[in-house]
Scaffold this active site. Structure first.
Site, PDB file in Angstrom:
ATOM      1  CD  GLU A  60      48.462  28.843  56.885  1.00  0.00           C
ATOM      2  OE1 GLU A  60      48.084  29.993  56.599  1.00  0.00           O
ATOM      3  OE2 GLU A  60      49.430  28.279  56.324  1.00  0.00           O
ATOM      4  CG  HIS A 129      41.900  32.913  48.409  1.00  0.00           C
ATOM      5  ND1 HIS A 129      42.633  34.069  48.578  1.00  0.00           N
ATOM      6  CD2 HIS A 129      42.803  31.911  48.357  1.00  0.00           C
ATOM      7  CE1 HIS A 129      43.922  33.790  48.621  1.00  0.00           C
ATOM      8  NE2 HIS A 129      44.051  32.476  48.488  1.00  0.00           N
TER       9      HIS A 129
END
Length: 325
Positions: A60, A129
């Site tokens: 990322e 998450h």
């Protein structure tokens, strides 16, 4: 009007804008060959080819940085993060470069990027998450933050975000990609920074955004049975925030409840509370109530998760509290 899924609305918005402007491209993990982790880019590789729909490594920081450099050179990238939890790996590029390059270059460079992907919890995905970072990004001058709650808004807002000349954080939900809703046959956009009154009411204002607003709708139906009329405002855009819509509603109802799927400290709800007490204090007939997740990391246990996340019952209790019932 026609009925489509949330994921199809996202795909249509990106595809329509890519047909309109060749400088726009999509990149991220599994967006091309796999049609997107949530099938939100289905068919786009076939239509636009591998130079405009690009599969990236699990890196990322790297592809967020590529997007910034690319935008400074005249492109308009759309970056998909598989979730915004993973955007933490690339947040240096978002906060320190994308958000600041216009100011640091004295206006010589724009940075038209859309960083998009799901936010907040999506069932038993555990602590790392299940995080909502809307308030983190909204705290940063130079970024716009959009969190749609339904299919129609998602498509119109995403098209506007792609056309914007500043970086936009566009936050979706894994639990909403299968949601269905009506959209027009023709093109439409929704301007950023404009909230929407989803339900008219006269007794109490409920402000929310994203998928958790569904709990407000459920609560409003229950409260109506008790003769309590709820006005529900969907922020749609967290930054810039539509203060006027909130303030005018509070001046009418004299009571405010804010519902947010995020930790309480430094939350969007806290910002709304400050704005209302500063600009509409004399209109309030009760202290403002905010409803957030518990102030802990998200639990994995389904029993604990149910207690951790806000629900319609929490909204009913908060509304009755401001109504002194």
């Amino acid at each position: 009007m026609r009925t489509i899924q949330f994921r199809e609305a996202i795909c249509e918005a990106m595809s329509e804008e890519m047909r309109r402007d060749e400088a726009i491209y999509l990149m991220g993990e599994e967006v091309a060959e796999y049609n997107g982790a949530y099938k939100a880019s289905k068919g786009m590789l076939d239509e636009f080819g591998p130079k405009r729909v690009i599969d990236t490594p699990i890196a990322e920081l790297g592809f967020a940085g590529i997007a910034v450099g690319s935008a400074m050179n005249g492109n308009r990238p759309i970056v998909e993060f598989m979730t915004f939890n993973f955007a933490l790996v690339g947040i240096d590029q978002i906060i320190n470069n994308a958000a600041k390059i216009r100011q640091m270059s004295a206006g010589q460079f724009n940075c038209p990027i859309v960083f998009r992907g799901p936010t907040a919890s999506a069932g038993q995905l555990a602590a790392t998450h299940s995080q909502a970072f809307e308030n983190w990004y909204a705290n940063t001058p130079g970024l716009k933050v959009v969190v749609p709650s339904n299919v129609y808004d998602a498509k119109g807002l995403l098209k506007s975000a792609i056309r914007d000349n500043d970086p936009v954080i566009f936050m979706e939900s894994e639990q909403m990609y299968g949601d269905k809703g009506e959209v027009p046959e023709g093109e439409y956009t929704i301007p950023l920074g404009v909230a929407d009154i989803k339900r008219e009411g006269k007794d109490v204002t409920i402000v929310s955004f994203g998928k958790i607003i569904k709990e407000a709708f459920a609560a409003a139906e229950e409260l109506e049975k008790d003769g309590i009329s709820c006005e529900i405002i969907d922020l749609r855009t967290v930054r810039p925030m539509d203060h006027n819509t909130i303030l005018e509603s509070v001046k009418k109802t004299n009571r405010l409840v804010v519902l947010e799927e995020a930790w309480p400290f430094g939350s969007v709800a806290s910002e709304i509370t400050y704005i209302v007490q500063e600009r509409a204090f004399d209109y309030l007939d009760a202290p403002i109530q905010r409803i957030t997740t518990a102030d802990t990391p998200a639990p994995y246990s389904p029993a604990l998760l149910k207690e951790w996340i806000p629900n319609a019952g929490d909204v009913v209790k908060a509304v009755k509290k401001v109504m002194y019932k």
